[in-house]
Scaffold this motif. Structure first.
Motif, PDB file in Angstrom:
ATOM      1  N   ARG A  57       0.823  -1.204   0.000  1.00  0.00           N
ATOM      2  CA  ARG A  57       0.000   0.000   0.000  1.00  0.00           C
ATOM      3  C   ARG A  57       0.866   1.266   0.000  1.00  0.00           C
ATOM      4  O   ARG A  57       0.551   2.242  -0.685  1.00  0.00           O
ATOM      5  N   ILE A  58       1.944   1.242   0.783  1.00  0.00           N
ATOM      6  CA  ILE A  58       2.848   2.391   0.793  1.00  0.00           C
ATOM      7  C   ILE A  58       3.483   2.554  -0.591  1.00  0.00           C
ATOM      8  O   ILE A  58       3.635   3.670  -1.113  1.00  0.00           O
ATOM      9  N   GLY A  59       3.857   1.453  -1.183  1.00  0.00           N
ATOM     10  CA  GLY A  59       4.450   1.508  -2.523  1.00  0.00           C
ATOM     11  C   GLY A  59       3.489   2.116  -3.535  1.00  0.00           C
ATOM     12  O   GLY A  59       3.864   2.989  -4.327  1.00  0.00           O
ATOM     13  N   ILE A  60       2.229   1.666  -3.471  1.00  0.00           N
ATOM     14  CA  ILE A  60       1.233   2.176  -4.420  1.00  0.00           C
ATOM     15  C   ILE A  60       0.969   3.656  -4.170  1.00  0.00           C
ATOM     16  O   ILE A  60       0.889   4.461  -5.108  1.00  0.00           O
ATOM     17  N   ALA A  61       0.818   4.021  -2.881  1.00  0.00           N
ATOM     18  CA  ALA A  61       0.568   5.425  -2.542  1.00  0.00           C
ATOM     19  C   ALA A  61       1.729   6.309  -2.997  1.00  0.00           C
ATOM     20  O   ALA A  61       1.530   7.409  -3.529  1.00  0.00           O
ATOM     21  N   SER A  62       2.945   5.833  -2.789  1.00  0.00           N
ATOM     22  CA  SER A  62       4.124   6.604  -3.201  1.00  0.00           C
ATOM     23  C   SER A  62       4.171   6.738  -4.723  1.00  0.00           C
ATOM     24  O   SER A  62       4.485   7.807  -5.274  1.00  0.00           O
ATOM     25  N   TYR A  63       3.864   5.655  -5.390  1.00  0.00           N
ATOM     26  CA  TYR A  63       3.846   5.682  -6.862  1.00  0.00           C
ATOM     27  C   TYR A  63       2.836   6.707  -7.359  1.00  0.00           C
ATOM     28  O   TYR A  63       3.126   7.528  -8.241  1.00  0.00           O
ATOM     29  N   ASN A  64       1.628   6.668  -6.791  1.00  0.00           N
ATOM     30  CA  ASN A  64       0.565   7.570  -7.244  1.00  0.00           C
ATOM     31  C   ASN A  64       0.866   9.031  -6.937  1.00  0.00           C
ATOM     32  O   ASN A  64       0.367   9.928  -7.620  1.00  0.00           O
ATOM     33  N   SER A  65       1.682   9.255  -5.902  1.00  0.00           N
ATOM     34  CA  SER A  65       2.038  10.638  -5.564  1.00  0.00           C
ATOM     35  C   SER A  65       3.292  11.093  -6.313  1.00  0.00           C
ATOM     36  O   SER A  65       3.710  12.240  -6.163  1.00  0.00           O
ATOM     37  N   GLY A  66       3.883  10.200  -7.096  1.00  0.00           N
ATOM     38  CA  GLY A  66       5.065  10.567  -7.875  1.00  0.00           C
ATOM     39  C   GLY A  66       6.374  10.316  -7.180  1.00  0.00           C
ATOM     40  O   GLY A  66       7.440  10.640  -7.720  1.00  0.00           O
ATOM     41  N   TYR A 117       3.030  -2.954 -10.322  1.00  0.00           N
ATOM     42  CA  TYR A 117       3.559  -1.609 -10.061  1.00  0.00           C
ATOM     43  C   TYR A 117       5.074  -1.563 -10.212  1.00  0.00           C
ATOM     44  O   TYR A 117       5.644  -0.578 -10.699  1.00  0.00           O
ATOM     45  N   TYR A 118       5.703  -2.624  -9.749  1.00  0.00           N
ATOM     46  CA  TYR A 118       7.169  -2.679  -9.863  1.00  0.00           C
ATOM     47  C   TYR A 118       7.573  -2.610 -11.338  1.00  0.00           C
ATOM     48  O   TYR A 118       8.549  -1.930 -11.708  1.00  0.00           O
ATOM     49  N   SER A 119       6.812  -3.257 -12.202  1.00  0.00           N
ATOM     50  CA  SER A 119       7.136  -3.237 -13.643  1.00  0.00           C
ATOM     51  C   SER A 119       6.991  -1.825 -14.210  1.00  0.00           C
ATOM     52  O   SER A 119       7.743  -1.407 -15.097  1.00  0.00           O
ATOM     53  N   LYS A 120       6.024  -1.069 -13.687  1.00  0.00           N
ATOM     54  CA  LYS A 120       5.852   0.304 -14.166  1.00  0.00           C
ATOM     55  C   LYS A 120       7.043   1.170 -13.780  1.00  0.00           C
ATOM     56  O   LYS A 120       7.494   2.019 -14.555  1.00  0.00           O
ATOM     57  N   ILE A 121       7.533   0.963 -12.555  1.00  0.00           N
ATOM     58  CA  ILE A 121       8.698   1.730 -12.101  1.00  0.00           C
ATOM     59  C   ILE A 121       9.921   1.372 -12.940  1.00  0.00           C
ATOM     60  O   ILE A 121      10.682   2.253 -13.379  1.00  0.00           O
ATOM     61  N   LEU A 122      10.106   0.088 -13.175  1.00  0.00           N
ATOM     62  CA  LEU A 122      11.252  -0.342 -13.984  1.00  0.00           C
ATOM     63  C   LEU A 122      11.158   0.204 -15.410  1.00  0.00           C
ATOM     64  O   LEU A 122      12.166   0.630 -15.998  1.00  0.00           O
TER      65      LEU A 122
END
Length: 961
Positions: free
Chosen positions: A285-294, A322-327
């Motif tokens: 959840r923290i990972g997703i929240a961080s991703y969505n906030s940039g 989500y990890y694939s999106k970051i990569l």
């Protein structure tokens, strides 16, 4: 049979019937027992036997109802639904009839028929039943929620809570809380959590309500209150703990309390360490929240932590997604694919979404084969997936890239079918527009783009694509209309320079297509070397230059057109348009009569175009204009000799013949014209043969001219110039002394070419031939025909004059008399200078001829003499001839007076005045008045010394001594 026997038989029958009924009743009771104990399979079997063996029993409707319940309990829901429907229609006498819509609603809900479920449950609740009402409210709320009717669902749950008879109100409260959250009814949500505060609830629902409470405070902007609620949940060993930590993470960020974050995350890791599943959920959840906030770095940190510490088989599929999106963002698409493939090999969690994501990554890397394979896996297993749209859309794109447009359209259609709410209409329209464009169906593509732009009006690239479709469809008027506002939009000009310039470019070309050259110049002038290069459109500027020049050329703005073409030639000599630009620049100079400049462009064109003779041909035309005939003639001859099959060979020979004629070599020019006719034929051959006749006629070779016109008529009997050949052939014959031969040709024009411009002249010339032969009657008839058939024209006026002349000739007047009489009438007598001159000339003729009655002459002269102010020259001449008239009548005194008066009427003409004084002196001598003669001679010598009349005056007195 006697009555006794009948009674015994009846008794026996009744005993049999009633003994059987008792057995069936026992069967029904046994079925009821099994039903109540939950042995539904046995109960169903017994109920079925009871119904089969006892069709008319009053218990059959109840047996059928409970059979339907057994079918439901055994998982045979479709059969149960069918039986409940049948009961409602046929077995309404069952004591359980009010429960039928309840069961129909419950089964419809479980089968996914939510609209039917809510309808049946509404029907049940309206009956105000005494049993299962709470369940009905719950099921109806669930069916409303599935239909997106969240407000109705919440109301149904509110009614359920009012019943206060549900075994676990915590579940109902938490479900209602989630609906308040969806509806944004945060105050109701907070009131609900307050209502259940302090009540004993199952821990799961208590935690959930607190989470909802915290979320309501958060969404209302009460971050401090929200923090307090979520902080109170961090001590619990519950899945909600991870959610609380995640929301606290968000709150601290929004409050700017970055210093709390590290401590919070460390505490969460420590607190949740003993609950790895909750810890992993928190990290996710923290990972997703961080991703969505940039905050991609923090997001990556948590996704790596999950990936490195947990087996793929135990983690949520959102982690690799989500990890694939970051990569991918970091440029590590290959690693992203690797992670997804590993996860897919070990887990089916979110498999459908991961298959689509993999296909997307493969497609982005250009590996359409693997992308298609993963999508094939998806379509095999997940035809009802919520990700079907994304898969179908992606497959449509891949098929498009592979050139399979029909297949792509098929998948686009499948994507449409999965977009039940119309949320992706715009994307699909954009895709289909691209596909239709690829198929060359520009009309359909334009229609799709038009619909798309009503949904996404700000998409400037789509707007540009629509303009391209208009251009390809040659719908230039629509393009020009749509491009106006688009081209002047400030955001387009500022933020999309390439789009702005392409819009101007297409508008310019479209304006040329509809002949609006002024607008074409305005649009194309918006493009410059600097702005096109800055916008990445450097390659189109030479074309813009060329078409701008062409628009100016067509608008007759030759000088700026030539400047535009010149810029193209000088700065972009390698452009495919530079040769044509040189040719058109040459024409600009030629039209402007700047033959030196024009020549230089045509020479450039010759150098750029290779074998094309147009440049040298027009160069020679310039030399002709510059009167450099010999050079021009040599070039034309060279073009003709070099390639007699060239499209310009006959033109060159034609021009050479004209130049040869200019230099006076008539025979060679005529020979060239005739050779052109024999060698090439065509329109120039026709004109060449006509030119031969003109050439000989101009040279005075009338016999050859007549023969040349005869050849023309022989070879071109259907020519539009046939009447001209007849006319000029006649003119040549007349000039050669063959008047009647000429008249025969002219009569063909008169009789066969009523609309010819040569018909009236042919009439006049024919009449002239008749008149010259003294056939005045035929001449008069022809003149009259011309006058009547061409009223109000110059030809008619000439014919009228000649007719009048012939009538006078027929009356016995001389040709000169007749001509002057006609002139006087035509010119309005003394009212015009021409009429007065004719009156003087006719009067002089009459006086010179003598005769007894000269009254007409003296009358005309007197009229003219009255115009001394308006026309002193004519008045002086008229007065002079009045003197001559008196002189011929031997009235010398009156003659002297008339001559003296004539001398004073036009003093500016010394010769005329001197002549009049001389005749006055001469007449005075004849009259014997030497004194008057001397005085007149004195005046003559004093005022008009040096004239021949002054010299002759001295001799008058000598001769009169």
């Amino acid at each position: 049979m006697d009555m006794k026997k009948i009674s015994i038989l009846l008794i026996l029958t009744l005993v049999i019937v009633y003994s059987g009924f008792g057995a069936d009743k026992e069967l029904f009771r046994e079925a009821e027992g099994r039903y109540k104990s939950g042995n539904y399979a046995a109960a169903l079997d017994l109920y079925s036997r009871f119904i089969d063996e006892n069709r008319i029993s009053k218990d059959v409707p109840d047996a059928r109802f409970k059979s339907a319940v057994c079918l439901y309990q055994l998982g045979r829901k479709d059969e149960a639904m069918d039986l409940f429907t049948k009961i409602s229609q046929i077995y309404s006498s069952t004591s359980y009839i009010e429960m039928v819509p309840f069961w129909q609603g419950r089964i419809s809900l479980e089968l996914g028929n939510y609209a039917d479920a809510s309808k049946y449950l509404d029907e049940y609740i309206r009956q105000e039943p005494s049993r299962s009402i709470s369940e009905a409210y719950l099921y109806r709320a669930m069916s409303y929620d599935r239909q997106g009717m969240v407000e109705d669902a919440a109301y149904s749950l509110e009614l359920l809570l009012d019943q206060n008879d549900f075994s676990d109100n915590g579940y109902i409260a938490s479900l209602l809380g989630s609906m308040y959250l969806k509806l944004g009814e945060y105050d109701n949500l907070l009131a609900l959590t307050e209502q259940f505060s302090g009540k004993t609830l199952a821990p799961e629902y208590e935690t959930r309500l607190q989470l909802y409470r915290g979320e309501a405070e958060y969404r209302k902007g009460n971050l401090v209150k929200a923090e307090a609620v979520f902080s109170g949940l961090t001590s619990k060993s519950d899945p909600g703990t991870g959610i609380a930590y995640q929301r606290l993470f968000t709150i601290y960020r929004e409050l700017g309390r970055e210093d709390y974050l590290s401590e919070l995350l460390a505490k969460a890791e420590k607190t949740l360490k003993s609950h790895p599943d909750i810890l992993q959920d928190f990290r996710m959840r923290i990972g997703i929240a961080s991703y969505n906030s940039g905050d991609f770095d923090t997001a990556e940190k948590y996704f790596i932590a999950i990936w490195d510490t947990s087996s793929p088989s135990l983690m949520d599929g959102l982690v690799p997604l989500y990890y694939s999106k970051i990569l991918e963002r970091k440029g590590s698409s290959r690693r992203a694919v690797e992670i997804l493939e590993i996860f897919l090999s070990e887990s089916d969690n979110r498999r459908a979404e991961i298959l689509v994501r993999l296909a997307e990554l493969y497609a982005k890397s250009g590996d359409y084969g693997r992308a298609g394979a993963r999508l094939n896996d998806f379509f095999t297993d997940y035809t009802e997936s919520t990700f079907f749209y994304e898969a179908a859309y992606l497959q449509a794109f891949i098929s498009y890239k592979n050139g399979n447009l029909d297949e792509s359209l098929d998948y686009a259609e499948r994507a449409w079918s999965s977009d039940t709410n119309g949320e992706r209409t715009a994307s699909l329209l954009r895709l289909e527009a691209t596909l239709m464009k690829g198929k060359g169906d520009y009309k359909t593509a334009a229609g799709k783009l038009t619909r798309y732009l009503t949904l996404v009006p700000g998409d400037v690239y789509a707007r540009l694509d629509l303009l391209r479709m208009r251009f390809l469809l040659k719908d230039y008027s629509t393009l020009l209309s749509e491009s106006v506002d688009f081209g002047w939009r400030e955001d387009v000009r500022r933020d999309y320079p390439a789009v702005y310039l392409l819009n101007a470019y297409m508008s310019g070309l479209s304006a040329i297509a509809v002949s609006d050259y002024k607008r074409a110049v305005e649009e194309l002038s918006l493009l410059s070397p600097l702005n096109t290069e800055a916008a990445g459109l450097k390659s189109i500027y030479p074309y813009a230059l060329f078409y701008r020049g062409w628009a100016m050329y067509r608008n007759n703005d030759y000088k700026p057109a030539m400047a535009s073409f010149d810029e193209l030639i000088r700065n972009y000599p390698g452009s495919e348009s530079s040769a044509e630009a040189a040719y058109l620049a040459g024409w600009c100079g030629y039209i402007l009569e700047d033959y030196e400049t024009s020549s230089s462009y045509f020479l450039k064109y010759s150098g750029l175009s290779g074998e094309d003779d147009r440049g040298r041909f027009m160069y020679a035309k310039n030399l002709t204009a510059l009167k450099r005939y010999r050079e021009a003639s040599n070039i034309f001859a060279e073009i003709n000799r070099k390639n007699e099959s060239s499209p310009l060979a006959d033109d060159a020979l034609f021009e050479k013949a004209a130049l040869t004629a200019l230099t006076g070599d008539v025979e060679q020019a005529a020979a060239d014209y005739q050779y052109l006719f024999k060698k090439y034929g065509g329109p120039l051959a026709e004109e060449s043969m006509f030119r031969r006749g003109e050439l000989y006629y101009s040279a005075g070779e009338y016999a050859k001219s007549a023969e040349a016109y005869y050849d023309f008529r022989r070879y071109f009997p259907n020519s539009g110039m046939f009447d001209a050949a007849l006319y000029w052939g006649g003119m040549a014959l007349k000039a050669n002394g063959e008047g009647f031969g000429a008249a025969l040709l002219w009569e063909k024009v008169i009789n066969n070419y009523r609309d010819s411009v040569f018909r009236a002249p042919s009439m006049l010339m024919t009449a002239e031939v008749y008149a010259a032969a003294d056939d005045y009657t035929a001449a008069l008839a022809m003149y009259e025909q011309c006058r009547l058939e061409y009223p109000g024209t110059e030809r008619s006026a000439v014919a009228a004059n000649e007719s009048e002349k012939i009538r006078l000739l027929l009356d016995g007047l001389s040709p000169k008399e007749a001509e002057l009489n006609v002139a006087i009438t035509r010119e309005g007598g003394s009212g015009s200078p021409e009429g007065r001159r004719a009156m003087i000339e006719l009067s002089a003729l009459y006086i010179s001829m003598g005769g007894e009655d000269l009254k007409p002459a003296i009358s005309m002269l007197t009229q003219v003499a009255e115009y001394a102010k308006e026309d002193p020259e004519a008045a002086a001449d008229a007065q002079f001839y009045i003197g001559e008239y008196y002189y011929r009548q031997n009235k010398f005194t009156e003659a002297v007076k008339a001559f003296v008066k004539a001398a004073g009427l036009n003093p500016d003409n010394k010769d005329s005045s001197a002549r009049a004084l001389y005749r006055a002196a001469d007449t005075a001598v004849l009259a014997g008045s030497r004194t008057d003669a001397q005085e007149l001679i004195k005046r003559l010598k004093e005022y008009y010394a040096g004239t021949e009349w002054a010299v002759e005056a001295d001799r008058l007195l000598e001769g009169g001594k």
